[in-house]
Design a protein around this motif. Structure first.
Motif, PDB file in Angstrom:
ATOM      1  N   UNK A 126      35.544  44.816  48.522  1.00 48.15           N
ATOM      2  CA  UNK A 126      36.763  44.008  48.639  1.00 48.15           C
ATOM      3  C   UNK A 126      36.660  42.664  47.935  1.00 48.15           C
ATOM      4  N   UNK A 127      35.468  42.092  47.895  1.00 50.17           N
ATOM      5  CA  UNK A 127      35.300  40.808  47.204  1.00 50.17           C
ATOM      6  C   UNK A 127      35.337  41.003  45.699  1.00 50.17           C
ATOM      7  N   UNK A 128      34.654  42.007  45.186  1.00 47.39           N
ATOM      8  CA  UNK A 128      34.567  42.198  43.742  1.00 47.39           C
ATOM      9  C   UNK A 128      35.927  42.484  43.131  1.00 47.39           C
ATOM     10  N   UNK A 129      36.756  43.283  43.781  1.00 46.24           N
ATOM     11  CA  UNK A 129      38.068  43.595  43.211  1.00 46.24           C
ATOM     12  C   UNK A 129      38.904  42.325  43.083  1.00 46.24           C
ATOM     13  N   UNK A 130      38.730  41.423  44.025  1.00 45.88           N
ATOM     14  CA  UNK A 130      39.490  40.177  43.985  1.00 45.88           C
ATOM     15  C   UNK A 130      38.938  39.224  42.924  1.00 45.88           C
ATOM     16  N   UNK A 131      37.623  39.174  42.819  1.00 49.05           N
ATOM     17  CA  UNK A 131      36.998  38.301  41.821  1.00 49.05           C
ATOM     18  C   UNK A 131      37.411  38.730  40.415  1.00 49.05           C
ATOM     19  N   UNK A 132      37.450  40.019  40.154  1.00 42.24           N
ATOM     20  CA  UNK A 132      37.768  40.498  38.802  1.00 42.24           C
ATOM     21  C   UNK A 132      39.198  40.177  38.381  1.00 42.24           C
ATOM     22  N   UNK A 133      40.060  39.935  39.339  1.00 39.60           N
ATOM     23  CA  UNK A 133      41.468  39.687  39.011  1.00 39.60           C
ATOM     24  C   UNK A 133      41.939  38.286  39.375  1.00 39.60           C
ATOM     25  N   UNK A 134      41.022  37.425  39.805  1.00 33.48           N
ATOM     26  CA  UNK A 134      41.388  36.111  40.324  1.00 33.48           C
ATOM     27  C   UNK A 134      41.965  35.199  39.256  1.00 33.48           C
ATOM     28  N   UNK A 135      42.975  34.433  39.640  1.00 36.05           N
ATOM     29  CA  UNK A 135      43.496  33.394  38.757  1.00 36.05           C
ATOM     30  C   UNK A 135      42.499  32.245  38.701  1.00 36.05           C
ATOM     31  N   UNK A 136      42.694  31.398  37.713  1.00 40.14           N
ATOM     32  CA  UNK A 136      41.916  30.170  37.589  1.00 40.14           C
ATOM     33  C   UNK A 136      42.811  29.145  36.899  1.00 40.14           C
TER      34      UNK A 136
END
Length: 735
Positions: free
Chosen positions: A369-379
């Motif tokens: 669940x963390x990795x899927x969010x990290x890969x698509x996270x805004x910055x």
């Protein structure tokens, strides 16, 4: 503290310190004066008669039985409204008193004033209303009466290697503040009225009241009384116009205080939502597209539904980079209770759906669940789906990594012999001793707009006066900003101490004799009223001509300055594409929830909540932590217990016996990491902090319960029957 200089002492309780709240001791000892404590000699009591039907024509009203009762002084209907008969935050569609029909259960129909509250209640019950009941529209999917439809359109690719779909539902949540609606209206010598009221928005209250009372705004003067919580429910009028009408009719002070049951009917609630999402991604978990249909039930009147729809649309896919988007957010009228602002308005409902989708996508792609969010996270530099560029720090990936690295609570051995019952699902009721308890961990991410959006003229006004009192420098700060429990009074004083180096600061009671400060909502007051106080203090300091405060005031005498503060402009979303720079500022919070679930009984215990939030600049550490805890608690309530049960337009649980809110036994320990990445466009670099925790805590808890049970759980609040393994929902029978 050994320092002796005034400037040094002022700095101790300035910006960045956990300055004590001036109302804290009074509140914890029960001595604080709330609006319900107001009293004036000669005052009488007002009571509202409300409709028992969600939809009906009014054929006649017989006031005779009420007027015949000893002690009854007045009975009013819509015919007695001295001015305009309708009001509203965004659209004037809500009647002061029902004219020819009622559109929801609880609609005000008549008013009674009497010399005793019980007499007033009996008289209201004696009024005979002939209703012709008609079919009610209670399913938002069947409504054809649209408040607002807001699409968002980006890109044209809606095919992907991995596709997940889901349908989600959010129930109707109540703000559940502890202080019911209350106020005191006092007729004035000039023919106007003074209203002492617990509210969130003094000037907009006045601007709605004055036309209904047939008075110019300057003859309707409002003063903030003690507010026992708000969370959005006090943005709309409740008893304000009713108390003023009775006071002007009788030429006597009139007090109205709702009981708990009436409070459930007397204010707006969080919009229930039905949502359908489709996420497409590459096999390695990169988002390709998102489709979303978001349907929000606005109930009988408009209230702030247009803003709620705008938030749901613009933030409808979360803080993720998505090149192709097709979102449709729609708010509709029904004959259900009116819905409006509640902490995180619009963004909360969408967050539960898009975060549930991210968990499904993670599973489909074989990622955590963390990795899927990290890969698509805004910055910083990313674009929202509206095309707005995030131009201040947005370290979402780092926040997720930091959250994931936090230690988990120690597991409890199976069986839990001798365990403290307070730590088990069901608690001290001893429903379980841990035999069927499973642990789950879940994550949630939320993004929330700060301040008002879409071109709203969002500003605040502050008047600051510096003078010598008893030979010591003293500063008075006066704004119309409502202190609703969030600690704004403390923050205003901290800013004055920081900017002027003066220890003794008084924050005057908020009222309409100073310019508008807008609403205490949208996490905006520290930003805009803080900005106004800072600007006014800077203007006062400039007149000191570089001298210390005492010397300047001895030389120049009292100094007073008034300043308005406006944040940078925002713009409406395009009605067809949803594009536009609609928001002022964006804030991020991420949660991890650890839960224990008794899978046979369907009971949940939240073991721990961990959160990472970026606040730009910490103004008051203790108050900030309280805001994060409070927002997380309301998110927990939405996840597991809080829901107004509405059946055929009728509220079934208007009490704290049946409408459950988290207690201290339900709230777990919290592990916090607060980041400071200043927003260069904001005063002190601050970022509004009160709402974001409400978004991400709900999906994190739901995800943790899913992890413990293996159930899909597509609706919040999660009910025991949604979990229990022995429950067969296909035929409502016990296996």
């Amino acid at each position: 503290m050994t320092e002796t200089s005034t400037g040094t002492r002022a700095a101790v309780w300035g910006v960045g310190a956990s300055a004590p709240r001036p109302d804290a001791t009074l509140k914890v000892t029960g001595e604080f004066a709330y609006a319900s404590d107001l009293w004036l000699d000669g005052m009488v009591w007002g009571v509202t008669l409300r409709s028992p039907h969600p939809s009906a024509w009014i054929r006649s009203i017989d006031l005779g039985p009420a007027l015949a009762m000893p002690g009854v002084l007045a009975v009013l209907t819509h015919e007695d409204v001295p001015g305009e008969k309708f009001y509203g935050l965004d659209v004037k569609d809500q009647p002061v008193l029902a004219v020819d029909q009622v559109r929801y259960q609880g609609e005000p129909v008549a008013l009674v004033a009497a010399d005793h509250p019980e007499t007033a209640r009996r008289a209201a019950a004696a009024i005979v209303v002939d209703y012709e009941v008609r079919p009610a529209v209670t399913d938002p999917r069947e409504s054809r009466d649209v408040v607002r439809h807001q699409p968002v359109r980006v890109g044209d690719t809606f095919e992907a290697e991995v596709v997940v779909t889901g349908e989600y539902e959010v129930g109707m949540q109540d703000q559940a503040f502890l202080g019911p609606e209350s106020g005191l209206a006092v007729p004035a010598e000039d023919g106007g009225v003074e209203l002492y009221i617990a509210t969130q928005w003094l000037h907009v209250d006045r601007d709605q009241l004055a036309p209904c009372l047939g008075l110019p705004p300057e003859k309707v003067r409002l003063t903030l009384s003690g507010v026992g919580g708000a969370f959005g429910a006090r943005e709309d009028l409740s008893m304000q116009v009713h108390a003023c009408m009775l006071a002007l009719r009788l030429d006597r002070p009139v007090k109205i205080v709702y009981g708990r049951e009436e409070s459930f009917f007397g204010h707006v609630h969080r919009h229930p939502a039905r949502m359908r999402y489709e996420h497409g991604a590459t096999r390695d978990g990169r988002l390709v597209y998102v489709k979303a249909d978001i349907l929000l039930d606005g109930g009988a009147y408009c209230s702030s539904s247009p803003a709620v729809v705008g938030n749901a649309a613009s933030l409808g896919v979360g803080p993720y980079e998505v090149p192709n988007v097709r979102v449709d957010a729609t708010g509709v009228y029904t004959n259900n209770p009116p819905c409006g602002a509640m902490r995180g308005f619009g963004a909360v409902q969408a967050c539960y759906a898009y975060e549930s989708q991210m968990d499904r996508l993670a599973e489909a792609c074989g990622l955590s669940p963390v990795e899927i969010r990290v890969r698509n996270a805004v910055s910083q530099g990313s674009s929202l789906i509206t095309g707005q560029v995030i131009d201040s720090p947005a370290p979402l990936a780092a926040m997720l990594r930091e959250l994931d690295a936090m230690p988990l609570p120690e597991p409890v051995p199976p069986g839990r012999s001798g365990a403290d019952l307070r730590g088990l699902p069901g608690g001290v009721s001893q429903t379980t001793h841990g035999e069927s308890v499973r642990r789950g961990v879940g994550y949630g991410v939320g993004i929330k707009n700060i301040c008002f959006s879409e071109g709203f003229d969002d500003y605040s006004t502050a008047r600051v006066r510096a003078e010598l009192i008893g030979g010591e420098p003293h500063v008075t700060v006066h704004t119309a900003a409502a202190e609703v429990g969030q600690g704004l009074v403390t923050i205003q004083a901290q800013i004055a101490r920081t900017e002027l180096g003066v220890e003794h600061v008084t924050v005057a009671t908020a009222d309409t004799t100073v310019g508008s400060a807008g609403s205490s909502s949208a996490s905006r007051q520290s930003y805009v009223t803080g900005g106004a106080v800072k600007a006014a203090c800077e203007a006062v300091r400039a007149r000191f001509e570089g001298l210390p405060a005492r010397e300047a005031l001895e030389k120049f005498g009292p100094v007073e300055e008034t300043r308005e503060y406006r944040h940078r402009p925002t713009y409406p979303m395009h009605p067809e594409t949803g594009q536009g720079d609609s928001h002022t500022q964006l804030a991020l919070c991420v949660h991890r929830a650890v839960v224990d679930v008794d899978v046979e009984l369907g009971l949940v215990k939240v073991v721990e909540l961990a959160a990472v939030q970026d606040v730009g600049r910490i103004l008051n550490p203790a108050a900030l932590e309280g805001q994060i805890h409070g927002g997380s608690a309301q998110g927990l309530g939405l996840a597991l217990m809080e829901e107004i049960q509405v059946r055929d337009g009728r509220v079934l649980n208007p009490s704290f016996t049946d409408y459950l809110i988290p207690t201290i036994l339900d709230m777990p320990p919290m592990r916090l990491r607060i980041l400071e990445n200043p927003d260069p466009a904001a005063p002190y670099g601050l970022r509004g902090a009160g709402e974001p925790p409400t978004l991400s805590s709900t999906p994190a808890i739901a995800a943790a319960v899913r992890a413990a049970t293996g159930r899909e759980l597509t609706r919040v609040p999660i009910r025991p029957e949604d979990i229990a393994l022995f429950w067969d929902r296909s035929d409502d029978a016990v296996r």
